[in-house]
Design an enzyme around this catalytic site. Structure first.
Site, PDB file in Angstrom:
ATOM      1  N   HIS A   1       0.768  -1.206  -0.097  1.00 19.96           N
ATOM      2  CA  HIS A   1      -0.078   0.095   0.051  1.00 19.96           C
ATOM      3  C   HIS A   1       0.931   1.132   0.009  1.00 19.96           C
ATOM      4  O   HIS A   1       1.628   1.415   0.931  1.00 19.96           O
ATOM      5  CB  HIS A   1      -1.243  -0.039   1.190  1.00 19.96           C
ATOM      6  CG  HIS A   1      -1.899   1.134   1.279  1.00 19.96           C
ATOM      7  ND1 HIS A   1      -3.047   1.193   0.523  1.00 19.96           N
ATOM      8  CD2 HIS A   1      -1.834   2.331   1.653  1.00 19.96           C
ATOM      9  CE1 HIS A   1      -3.689   2.594   0.845  1.00 19.96           C
ATOM     10  NE2 HIS A   1      -2.869   3.142   1.678  1.00 19.96           N
ATOM     11  N   CYS A   2       0.776   1.998  -1.006  1.00 18.92           N
ATOM     12  CA  CYS A   2       1.773   3.007  -1.156  1.00 18.92           C
ATOM     13  C   CYS A   2       1.109   4.298  -0.567  1.00 18.92           C
ATOM     14  O   CYS A   2      -0.313   4.778  -1.379  1.00 18.92           O
ATOM     15  CB  CYS A   2       2.104   3.376  -2.877  1.00 18.92           C
ATOM     16  SG  CYS A   2       3.021   4.711  -2.903  1.00 18.92           S
TER      17      CYS A   2
END
Length: 216
Positions: free
Chosen positions: A53-54
């Site tokens: 998850h960025c």
């Protein structure tokens, strides 16, 4: 009608029968998830071939947008590198003891701004360069960031098709489309295979799950 089990009960029963299949059961989504699929606690959904998850793109990076993420890193790195090169003559004057004789000399305020910008751009370039090297290494070995940190790994890696085919699986078959941040229709089959959607057991489970939803 009272003698029929609910779709949810059928799903949970099927999940217990299919523990040895490639598909797995997500206890949070209450749905099937293919191999290499993981549940993101931030997005609150399962992501195909999830990498991480960025926080910078405020989204999960997975099989369907991994190409766009890598190009985002590449173009960001090139932009930062261009900025460093453009600032370098002025940045070097801020390090001189007597910069008045230099044709690129600046006022104290501008010199402070150029120095701060140069330091940030150099650090940002090194940071993006490190990310690119790491993800290029994962790309050529057909691994995700999650799989890199998993304790149980098969040897040899079952998804490794060779560096070139691993690269094509993400960036597509046509070389002229590699630098375009878009997934083209002719690459859908290869991409679905990378995301675990072409497994026969998974396809059957997902089809049955859709049929259950339609009958509710």
């Amino acid at each position: 009608r009272s003698g029929l089990s609910s779709p949810r009960a059928d799903r949970e029963s099927s999940a217990r029968r299919a523990q040895t299949s490639c598909a797995r059961w997500c206890k949070k989504c209450l749905n099937w998830k293919p191999e290499r699929c993981h549940h993101c606690s931030v997005c609150r959904r399962c992501v195909l071939k999830m990498d991480h998850h960025c926080v910078w793109v405020v989204n999960c990076v997975g099989g369907k947008n991994y190409k766009m993420f890598l190009l985002f890193l590449l173009y960001g790195f090139l932009t930062s590198l261009y900025t460093v090169c453009a600032l370098m003559p002025y940045f070097l004057t801020t390090l001189q003891v007597h910069p008045e004789s230099d044709p690129h000399s600046l006022s104290p305020f501008n010199a402070a701004m150029v120095f701060a910008s140069g330091v940030l751009d150099i650090g940002f370039s090194f940071s993006l360069g490190g990310f690119i090297i790491m993800h290029l290494n994962l790309l050529l070995r057909n691994r995700t960031t999650i799989e890199m940190y998993e304790k149980k790994q098969s040897s040899p890696w079952v998804y490794d098709l060779g560096p070139y085919k691993n690269f094509q699986q993400v960036f597509g078959q046509r070389k002229r489309s590699w630098l375009i941040p878009k997934i083209f229709p002719e690459d859908d089959c290869t991409l679905n295979m990378a995301c675990g959607l072409t497994d026969l057991v998974t396809e059957g489970l997902l089809d049955n799950d859709d049929n259950d939803d339609e009958t509710v």
